[in-house]
Design a protein around this motif. Structure first.
Motif, short mmCIF file in Angstrom:
data_model
loop_
_atom_site.label_atom_id
_atom_site.label_comp_id
_atom_site.label_asym_id
_atom_site.label_seq_id
_atom_site.Cartn_x
_atom_site.Cartn_y
_atom_site.Cartn_z
N THR A 1 -14.78 -10.38 11.89
CA THR A 1 -15.42 -9.71 10.76
C THR A 1 -16.45 -8.69 11.25
O THR A 1 -16.50 -7.56 10.78
N GLU A 2 -17.24 -9.12 12.26
CA GLU A 2 -18.25 -8.21 12.81
C GLU A 2 -17.63 -6.98 13.47
O GLU A 2 -18.25 -5.94 13.55
N ALA A 3 -16.38 -7.13 13.92
CA ALA A 3 -15.70 -6.00 14.55
C ALA A 3 -15.01 -5.11 13.50
O ALA A 3 -14.29 -4.18 13.85
N GLY A 4 -15.20 -5.44 12.23
CA GLY A 4 -14.61 -4.61 11.17
C GLY A 4 -13.21 -5.02 10.77
O GLY A 4 -12.53 -4.30 10.04
N VAL A 5 -12.77 -6.18 11.24
CA VAL A 5 -11.43 -6.67 10.89
C VAL A 5 -11.54 -7.46 9.59
O VAL A 5 -12.45 -8.27 9.43
N LYS A 6 -10.62 -7.21 8.65
CA LYS A 6 -10.61 -8.01 7.43
C LYS A 6 -9.88 -9.32 7.71
O LYS A 6 -8.75 -9.31 8.18
N VAL A 7 -10.53 -10.44 7.43
CA VAL A 7 -9.93 -11.74 7.70
C VAL A 7 -9.52 -12.40 6.38
O VAL A 7 -10.36 -12.58 5.49
N SER B 1 -1.21 -15.77 2.15
CA SER B 1 -0.66 -14.84 1.16
C SER B 1 -1.61 -13.68 0.86
O SER B 1 -1.21 -12.69 0.27
N ASP B 2 -2.89 -13.81 1.28
CA ASP B 2 -3.83 -12.72 1.01
C ASP B 2 -3.57 -11.50 1.89
O ASP B 2 -4.05 -10.41 1.59
N ILE B 3 -2.82 -11.70 2.98
CA ILE B 3 -2.64 -10.59 3.93
C ILE B 3 -1.92 -9.40 3.31
O ILE B 3 -2.37 -8.26 3.44
N ALA B 4 -0.83 -9.67 2.61
CA ALA B 4 -0.08 -8.57 1.98
C ALA B 4 -0.99 -7.85 0.98
O ALA B 4 -1.00 -6.61 0.91
N ARG B 5 -1.79 -8.62 0.24
CA ARG B 5 -2.68 -8.02 -0.76
C ARG B 5 -3.71 -7.11 -0.09
O ARG B 5 -3.95 -5.99 -0.52
N ILE B 6 -4.28 -7.59 1.02
CA ILE B 6 -5.28 -6.77 1.73
C ILE B 6 -4.64 -5.48 2.25
O ILE B 6 -5.21 -4.41 2.14
N LEU B 7 -3.42 -5.59 2.77
CA LEU B 7 -2.75 -4.39 3.30
C LEU B 7 -2.47 -3.38 2.20
O LEU B 7 -2.59 -2.18 2.41
N MET B 8 -2.13 -3.88 1.00
CA MET B 8 -1.78 -2.97 -0.10
C MET B 8 -3.00 -2.40 -0.80
O MET B 8 -3.03 -1.24 -1.17
N HIS B 9 -4.03 -3.25 -0.98
CA HIS B 9 -5.17 -2.82 -1.80
C HIS B 9 -6.47 -2.76 -1.04
O HIS B 9 -7.50 -2.43 -1.60
N GLY B 10 -6.46 -3.11 0.25
CA GLY B 10 -7.69 -3.07 1.05
C GLY B 10 -8.61 -4.25 0.80
O GLY B 10 -8.33 -5.12 0.02
#
Lengths: 382, 288
Positions: B268-274, B279-288
């Motif tokens: 998280t500190e390196a700016g990576v979304k965790v 199932s949240d991964i696809a959502r993060i990729l699509m909507h940030g």
């Protein structure tokens, strides 16, 4: 697989590393007889595989053989972290000037073994490593060459020794490395290795963990493991014999899944929705129906389990095999507890059909299934 | 495009006459992978699904000049198979075999470094560049060609996440299983470097788990190098107690090193979304 202290110390002694003179005893009388052969004062140490025995009162000292007998009796009647003590190790108490640490373990990043040493050894070595990393000396070992004698001497110098003492300590480090390699140790350590009042060195305690995957090369220890004399619980041992990985946890939702990562993520998801997993159980890849049935039997034998959650994503594992396994377990051991099943992947339709026809509802999403399992575990008393 | 393997990869299967070797050789062939030969000491001269079988890698190489190998040899003999491959000029080795002794894995990696051989695994589902080449045992229908690279320490969890992506229309450039053991060939940083150079990869998913510090080191690398592509991560084992091995030999929390919290915090500190859940991964990729 963890070795008992007495096993580790005997190995060290046989490889020329000085250790306090000692003997193993399983009864107080045996302990007294052992003490008669040794010089007082004595240290009497519980032989258990769990950590923290010193703080639990599992190490006592005695000045006479009579006292040694009493100390052994006390320890042999003890349970340490729920484990009954079956044997004690009686040894000559050494006169300690300084406690050092030396161990060899694996390092993922450099893909090799690493030697770890410190001038501040003893019970609090982990705290030293965390708060004073500068007091820890790490040396990467190239496996193609092994620990060079010069590296061992440099380590001895870095933890404060010179001249004859440096050479002597270096030789001990080399011997420990050789022993560690011979026994496929994922960890071998002397904590502490002590400098005695007369300036010599001795391994006061020793710990060896043999890589489980190498046990085919160490049949004598494999035999002890399978006989149940190890750190494994009965259920963990049963699981190992069936080729399953099982870990008992303290919740009430029994979990069976395929693949370590997926099962871990399943436990996390249960926790995310406010539930508590009762165990980790990975049936591995390509599990046949008998394996699934064996897994369910182990989980259902845990009285803490209120709800059973099966999470299978079939890759090489076939959903129809899983379905047959569930029905087999149901027929053989009976599944009286509520059951939530998520089953997708290879031969999914067939698996679903088999279970639906038997009156078992199958879900598709891991989140939905986890929520349902949590909900079910909270109903009907908790 | 993609990393390490593509449609031009020429592979041999070591241990092709065993159950797993035979089964997966067929599936890889069907996927379009160029499996040019197989080896199995004592079975030379036979064929498996039309693939010629040799006693030694040396002979297979004389006749077929492969550049990759996938190993299904049982654990006690797997390290020897890996040495045989690299000493005979194979440059990419995928070790599917699980339960290989750590000591064996360490000596394989040391020699691989000297020869500059790429080792994937052991205890890995392998690697797939969707619709081009598969050197592994993953169910191929859950993958589709696209722009997201995946790096993972876990097999079925990769399938879970890949299936979720594919269902949402997100394809993958290459999915790489690092393996679940404490000592593996490629690590997260190696793979991040490769994906950085791959034009077909626009984002990377990093799937880690408890044990060791490779995720933390990857986070440091991402921060220090100002890694130019977005990275989304998932870490398995938040609920794992210390001192217990969670199935994978590598998944164990010792002391304070290797916890999920430490990895999640570093990333998280390196700016990576965790992601909290797979199932949240696809959502993060699509909507940030």
């Amino acid at each position: 697989m963890k070795l008992f202290e007495y096993e580790a110390k005997n190995l060290l002694t046989n490889h020329g590393i000085p250790t306090p003179k000692g003997e193993l005893a399983t009864t107080p009388t045996q302990a007294q007889k052992a003490a008669e052969k040794l010089k007082p004062p004595y240290a009497i140490k519980a032989q258990v595989l769990v950590a923290g025995r010193g703080k639990a009162g599992g190490i006592l000292f005695a000045n006479s053989t009579e006292e040694a007998k009493k100390a052994a009796e006390k320890i042999l009647n003890m349970q340490i972290k729920g484990i009954p003590v079956k044997s004690v190790w009686i040894e000559e108490k050494i006169n300690i000037k300084k406690e050092l640490y030396f161990g060899i373990t694996t390092d993922r990043f450099s893909q090799s073994y690493v030697a770890v040493a410190s001038a501040s050894g003893g019970m609090d070595i982990e705290e030293v490593a965390e708060k004073h990393p500068e007091k820890i000396v790490k040396t990467t070992i190239n496996p193609l060459y092994g620990l060079h004698p010069f590296q061992a001497r440099q380590i001895a110098r870095k933890i404060g020794y010179s001249s004859n003492q440096l050479s002597e300590l270096g030789r001990i480090f080399e011997k420990l490395y050789t022993l560690g390699m011979q026994y496929d140790s994922e960890l071998i350590e002397m904590n502490p290795i002590v400098e005695t009042a007369d300036g010599n060195f001795m391994a006061a305690d020793a710990r060896i963990i043999i890589d489980d995957n190498s046990l085919f090369r160490h049949q004598e220890y494999k035999k002890r493991l399978l006989e149940g004399n190890s750190e494994l619980s009965q259920q963990e041992l049963e699981a190992m014999k069936s080729g399953l990985a099982y870990v008992k946890l303290n919740g009430n939702i029994g979990v069976v899944g395929n693949g370590a990562g997926l099962v871990m993520a399943t436990l996390d998801t249960i926790q995310y929705y406010g539930g508590k997993p009762a165990n980790f159980l990975d049936v591995g890849g390509g599990a046949a129906s008998e394996t699934i049935a064996a897994a369910l039997k182990i989980v259902l034998s845990d009285p803490d389990v209120k709800t059973l959650f099966i999470n299978i994503l079939g890759g090489i594992t076939r959903c129809d095999e899983v379905a047959h396994g569930i029905l087999e377990a149901k027929a053989k051991v009976g599944i009286a507890k509520p059951i939530v099943i998520r089953l997708v992947g290879t031969n999914e339709q067939e698996g679903k059909r088999i279970l639906t026809e038997a009156g078992i509802h199958v879900l598709e999403s891991m989140e939905e299934a986890a929520q349902k399992a949590v909900q079910t575990s909270k109903q009907g008393g908790n | 495009m993609g990393i390490i393997i593509d449609k031009n990869t020429r592979a041999i299967v070591q241990g092709i006459t065993g159950t797993q070797g035979t089964f997966h050789a067929k599936l890889m062939l069907e996927y379009g992978t160029k499996i040019v030969a197989g080896t199995s000491p004592g079975k030379g001269g036979t064929h498996v699904h039309g693939i010629p079988v040799y006693d030694t890698v040396e002979e297979a190489q004389e006749k077929h000049s492969a550049n990759a190998s996938i190993i299904f040899v049982p654990a006690p003999f797997a390290a020897d198979a890996a040495f045989e491959a690299m000493e005979n000029g194979i440059t990419t080795i995928v070790i599917i075999t699980e339960h290989i002794p750590i000591k064996d894995a360490i000596s394989v990696m040391a020699r691989a470094k000297q020869l500059n051989t790429t080792v994937i695994g052991p205890n890995t589902p392998g690697i797939i560049t969707p619709e081009q080449c598969k050197l592994g045992i993953m169910p191929s229908h859950i993958f589709k060609s696209g722009n997201v690279g995946m790096i993972s320490r876990s097999g079925t969890l990769t399938y879970e996440i890949a299936a979720g992506l594919t269902k949402n229309g997100i394809g993958q450039s290459t999915c790489l299983g690092l393996g679940g053991d404490p000592i593996t060939g490629l690590n997260f940083i190696d793979a991040l470097k490769m994906f950085e150079k791959d034009a077909s990869t626009q984002a990377i998913i990093l799937i880690g788990e408890i044990g060791g510090n490779l995720e933390e080191l990857a986070a440091q690398y991402i921060a220090k190098e100002k890694y130019p592509k977005p990275v989304v991560a998932f870490i398995a084992g938040r609920s794992a107690p210390p001192g217990k091995r969670m199935g994978h030999a590598g998944a164990i929390v010792m002391g304070k090193v290797g916890t999920a919290e430490s990895k999640i915090q570093a990333l998280t500190e390196a700016g990576v979304k965790v992601a909290d859940k797979p199932s949240d991964i696809a959502r993060i990729l699509m909507h940030g």
